[in-house]
Design a protein around this motif. Structure first.
Motif, short mmCIF file in Angstrom:
data_model
loop_
_atom_site.label_atom_id
_atom_site.label_comp_id
_atom_site.label_asym_id
_atom_site.label_seq_id
_atom_site.Cartn_x
_atom_site.Cartn_y
_atom_site.Cartn_z
N HIS A 611 0.85 -1.19 0.00
CA HIS A 611 0.00 0.00 0.00
C HIS A 611 0.89 1.24 0.00
CE1 HIS A 611 -3.75 -2.26 1.07
NE2 HIS A 611 -2.83 -3.13 1.51
N TYR A 612 0.61 2.17 -0.93
CA TYR A 612 1.43 3.36 -1.11
C TYR A 612 0.68 4.60 -0.61
CZ TYR A 612 4.20 0.40 -4.22
OH TYR A 612 4.96 -0.60 -4.74
N PHE A 613 1.45 5.55 -0.05
CA PHE A 613 0.87 6.79 0.46
C PHE A 613 1.77 7.96 0.08
CE2 PHE A 613 -0.54 3.40 3.23
CZ PHE A 613 -1.91 3.65 3.37
N VAL A 614 1.13 9.09 -0.31
CA VAL A 614 1.85 10.35 -0.53
C VAL A 614 1.35 11.35 0.49
CG1 VAL A 614 2.25 9.95 -2.99
CG2 VAL A 614 0.17 11.12 -2.24
N VAL A 615 2.08 12.45 0.65
CA VAL A 615 1.71 13.46 1.63
C VAL A 615 0.31 13.98 1.33
CG1 VAL A 615 2.81 15.30 0.29
CG2 VAL A 615 2.42 15.61 2.75
N GLY A 616 -0.53 14.04 2.37
CA GLY A 616 -1.89 14.54 2.22
C GLY A 616 -2.81 13.61 1.46
N ASP A 617 -2.43 12.33 1.34
CA ASP A 617 -3.19 11.37 0.53
C ASP A 617 -4.62 11.24 1.04
OD1 ASP A 617 -3.92 9.38 -1.21
OD2 ASP A 617 -2.16 8.15 -0.83
N ALA A 618 -5.57 11.20 0.09
CA ALA A 618 -6.97 10.99 0.45
C ALA A 618 -7.61 9.92 -0.44
CB ALA A 618 -7.74 12.30 0.32
N SER A 619 -6.79 9.16 -1.15
CA SER A 619 -7.32 8.23 -2.15
C SER A 619 -7.43 6.79 -1.65
CB SER A 619 -6.42 8.25 -3.39
OG SER A 619 -5.10 7.83 -3.05
N HIS A 620 -6.84 6.48 -0.51
CA HIS A 620 -6.85 5.10 -0.05
C HIS A 620 -8.26 4.68 0.40
CE1 HIS A 620 -5.79 1.49 2.27
NE2 HIS A 620 -4.68 1.47 1.55
N PRO A 621 -8.67 3.44 0.12
CA PRO A 621 -10.01 2.98 0.52
C PRO A 621 -10.27 3.10 2.03
CG PRO A 621 -9.02 1.43 -1.01
CD PRO A 621 -7.95 2.42 -0.67
N ASP A 622 -9.24 3.00 2.84
CA ASP A 622 -9.39 3.07 4.30
C ASP A 622 -9.07 4.46 4.84
OD1 ASP A 622 -10.10 0.39 4.46
OD2 ASP A 622 -8.03 -0.27 4.73
N ILE A 623 -9.16 5.50 3.99
CA ILE A 623 -8.66 6.81 4.39
C ILE A 623 -9.38 7.37 5.61
CG2 ILE A 623 -10.17 8.21 2.91
CD1 ILE A 623 -6.38 8.68 3.59
N ARG A 624 -10.70 7.10 5.77
CA ARG A 624 -11.43 7.62 6.94
C ARG A 624 -10.91 6.99 8.22
NH1 ARG A 624 -17.81 7.64 6.06
NH2 ARG A 624 -17.62 8.70 8.08
N LEU A 625 -10.67 5.69 8.18
CA LEU A 625 -10.10 5.03 9.35
C LEU A 625 -8.69 5.53 9.64
CD1 LEU A 625 -11.25 1.34 8.67
CD2 LEU A 625 -12.13 2.89 10.43
N ILE A 626 -7.93 5.78 8.57
CA ILE A 626 -6.55 6.26 8.73
C ILE A 626 -6.53 7.63 9.40
CG2 ILE A 626 -4.53 7.09 7.44
CD1 ILE A 626 -5.16 4.84 5.38
N TYR A 627 -7.37 8.56 8.93
CA TYR A 627 -7.41 9.89 9.52
C TYR A 627 -7.96 9.86 10.95
CZ TYR A 627 -5.81 12.56 5.52
OH TYR A 627 -5.03 13.11 4.53
N GLY A 628 -8.87 8.93 11.21
CA GLY A 628 -9.35 8.76 12.58
C GLY A 628 -8.23 8.31 13.50
#
Length: 733
Positions: A611-628
């Motif tokens: 799983h790849y991430f860039v700064v400020g990423d909002a495209s991941h399917p689990d993004i809501r859980l990640i930001y939580g």
């Protein structure tokens, strides 16, 4: 087969007819599947002759013994020998030599020597037979001793004797002895004999004396393809590719037609030189003579295109090939892995297994390197299990690749376990372990491994000292680093290369001795490279020396005007000094030249998927859980004493925006995902394409205490092991 033997039993034959039938069988021993029939019939005939008391002369015995050479029947050979002993034929040199040849074919060296000693009147043929027996069965010392006895007995060697002696000299790596026997061959005018010439070429080329091999080659007749192919192959194998190609051109001018072995060897030379144009020309030549379907030539063509970066051509040749072997698959897998196409290499490996093609140590070492490049630890451990099942884990190259993958995936303890379990190690094994510890900031362990190496028979090389100096540089061991640098030159007679100087510049600069770093650059025996100036620039950023850093950056941009990493470092340096106008100037210059800054990227493996991430990423399917999870971590770390460091922000932003900017760095997003999706208590391993920033480093130290997990991050420079509020780097990176 049985019927033919029984039908023969039913008819009486005279002794002369029976002997004739025996000789016919011996004469047809090489005619395909008839060999086993002839062997059994010959044995049956021999037994009947013996039982019926018919005359058994030397000719009959030698006929049956010659047949035994092809079928390698040690038991029956001993029976015939016993019969000969009983009938008094043992002293006959003609028969004795046949017994020696038969025993030699069965690998029964002691029995052959016994037969040799039984010969009363030994001739040149019997001496040669025994010398050859020793040489062919790897008993090289005894072969040379017997050759000496033969010469003392007044016998002059023939071409076959000399060829066997050269083989024994090669087996013992006794090149000087080989040269003296070469002198004997010259005196006897055997230098033009094809057997002697081939054995001499084999001796000199395998022991690295290509100059003497060249002299032999120029003297022997070259009307056939074998000596040409032999020398071209040896030049290619000894990394003398230009000479291999030149010899191939001479061969074509001599109107000698190349065979598949010739083409495969010269294509290997083209691949080593990465000469695509020449490779294409030879490819056309191959097509003209119709050898493109030969598996050796096809494999060599695939290799040429892959080494020249033309993997699409290699893939096309692979798809067109109707005669693949494991080397075909390996060549394509290695090509993908070396060009950074790790996922393609692994996909091809899976396809290879589906097609039931057995892997080799090259296969496994290559796919393990691909796993290391992707940091795919789970897949790497599965392949490790496969190597154990196939016993390829015992191969040094596979062991080295296993050390490398575990080290590069953050599991340095497993790398050490593999290292300790290796029964045989080469210098690459030691170097990989040293550099692994260096990457993890464990300089004391790296230097301890180097001390162990010094107690072995293996000699340290340039890469060994590169790992040692990197270990010193990564932890600021200035005095030790300087001592090792001096020892490399004076004790090991190794001339430092640009990578060694880069380590020393980084070590001096990181330790605050920027003036000494500059002086070392000025004293180098060659022009500084981009790596040298970039190392100086990095240390200038750490010590806020803007002017010297600007000078280093300008040197890099002179050598590589479009180096985006240097523009980014220069902008970061100006931003750290709050020189926003200079930051804007650098970014405008990048924009005009079409240069884009490499975005921060972090990735993590979960259940076999990366799983790849860039700064400020909002495209991941689990993004809501990640930001939580990030919100929860922010709250917990502040209570634990974490204080944000806003100086790492390289843009002039509003104060209320600064906290959010810090918490969406790519490594924190990857970490939040890891906390959500990986089993509780297991280590979290993250990779990052840039250097981890000061604030992320401080935050993750705190997070490791809050979540009670080991967090391993590999940035562009090294590994960081966060646990219980500390980092393995000791805040020195």
């Amino acid at each position: 087969m049985v019927d033919s033997v029984l039908s023969f039993h039913g008819r009486w034959k005279s002794p002369r007819v029976m002997k004739h039938r025996l000789v016919q069988n011996q004469g047809s021993k090489s005619r395909g599947c008839a060999q086993s029939v002839n062997y059994l019939e010959a044995v049956d005939l021999f037994v009947r002759l013996h039982r019926e008391g018919l005359e058994l002369n030397s000719f009959v015995f030698t006929s049956i013994l010659k047949l035994l050479v092809s079928v390698e029947s040690g038991e029956f050979c001993r029976s015939v020998h016993a019969c000969l002993y009983k009938l008094g034929h043992r002293s006959n040199a003609f028969v004795g030599t046949s017994i020696i040849d038969a025993y030699s074919a069965c690998g029964l060296v002691d029995d052959a020597r016994e037969a040799f000693d039984e010969i009363i009147w030994k001739d040149m043929v019997s001496w040669t037979g025994m010398v050859t027996c020793y040489a062919e069965n790897g008993v090289f010392k005894e072969a040379l001793e017997l050759f000496s006895d033969m010469r003392m007995g007044g016998f002059w060697p023939n071409n076959f004797t000399l060829a066997s002696v050269f083989k024994a000299s090669l087996g013992l790596e006794a090149i000087n002895l080989g040269r003296s026997v070469h002198g004997c061959a010259l005196k006897m005018r055997y230098e033009l004999d094809p057997y002697v010439g081939a054995a001499l070429l084999d001796l000199y080329t395998k022991l690295g004396d290509m100059e003497d091999a060249k002299l032999v080659f120029e003297e022997i007749p070259k009307c056939d393809v074998i000596p040409w192919s032999f020398m071209i192959a040896r030049y290619s194998q000894h990394q003398r590719s230009k000479e291999a190609v030149e010899l191939f051109c001479r061969m074509r001018q001599s109107l000698v037609l190349p065979n598949h072995f010739t083409f495969a060897s010269v294509l290997q030379a083209c691949g080593t030189m990465a000469d695509l144009d020449l490779g294409k020309q030879i490819h056309c030549n191959v097509l003209k003579v119709g050898l493109d379907s030969n598996v050796f030539v096809s494999n060599a063509l695939i290799d040429v295109y892959s080494k020249c970066g033309k993997m699409e051509n290699s893939v096309d040749l692979f798809e067109e090939s109707t005669n693949r072997n494991e080397v075909t698959w390996n060549t394509l897998i290695v090509g993908h892995a070396q060009l950074g196409h790790e996922e393609k290499a692994l996909k091809l490996f899976l396809q290879m297994r589906e097609d039931n093609v057995q892997g080799t140590e090259v296969t496994y070492s290559s796919v393990l390197c691909a796993c290391a490049g992707l940091a795919a630890l789970k897949l790497g451990t599965e392949i490790h299990s496969l190597t154990i099942k196939t016993r390829f884990d015992k191969a040094i190259t596979v062991g080295n690749a296993l050390i490398d993958i575990y080290a590069k995936c953050g599991s340095i303890k497993d790398a050490r376990v593999v290292f300790e379990m290796m029964s045989n190690r080469d210098v690459v094994s030691w170097n990989t372990m040293i550099s692994g510890y260096s990457m993890h900031g464990l300089s004391s362990e790296a230097l301890r491994i180097f001390e162990y190496l010094q107690k072995t028979m293996i000699k340290a090389d340039k890469l060994t000292f590169l790992g040692v100096l990197s270990a010193c540089s990564n932890t600021g061991l200035l005095d030790k680093g300087q001592a090792y640098f001096t020892s490399m030159v004076h004790d090991y007679c190794i001339n430092p290369c640009i990578e060694h100087y880069t380590c020393m510049v980084a070590l001096l600069g990181r330790s605050g001795h920027l003036d000494r770093a500059v002086r070392l650059i000025e004293e180098m025996p060659f022009e500084p490279s981009i790596m040298i100036w970039r190392a100086l620039l990095t240390t200038c950023i750490i010590h806020n020396n803007v002017e010297l850093g600007k000078m280093a950056a300008l040197h890099v941009l002179e050598l590589e005007p479009h180096d985006e990493a240097t523009y980014a470092l220069l902008a970061n340096m100006y931003a750290a000094a709050r020189r926003w106008d200079d930051v804007a100037s650098v970014r405008n210059s990048m924009k005009k030249k079409g240069i884009k800054k490499e975005p921060g990227l972090s990735w993590i493996e979960s259940q076999g998927t990366v799983h790849y991430f860039v700064v400020g990423d909002a495209s991941h399917p689990d993004i809501r859980l990640i930001y939580g999870m990030l919100e929860w971590l922010n709250m917990k770390t502040k209570k634990a004493g974490y204080v944000p460091n806003y100086e790492v922000l390289l843009q002039d932003v509003e104060d209320d925006e600064k906290p959010r900017r810090l918490w969406v760095h790519s490594e924190r997003l990857a970490l939040a995902f890891g906390l959500i999706r990986t089993p509780f208590g297991s280590p979290i391993r993250i990779l990052k394409n840039l250097r981890i920033c000061l604030d992320c480093h401080a935050a993750i130290k705190c997070i490791s205490t809050v979540v009670q997990r080991e967090i391993v991050i590999r940035d562009v420079n090294r590994f960081h092991h966060f646990q219980n509020g500390t980092c393995s780097c000791g805040d020195y990176w």
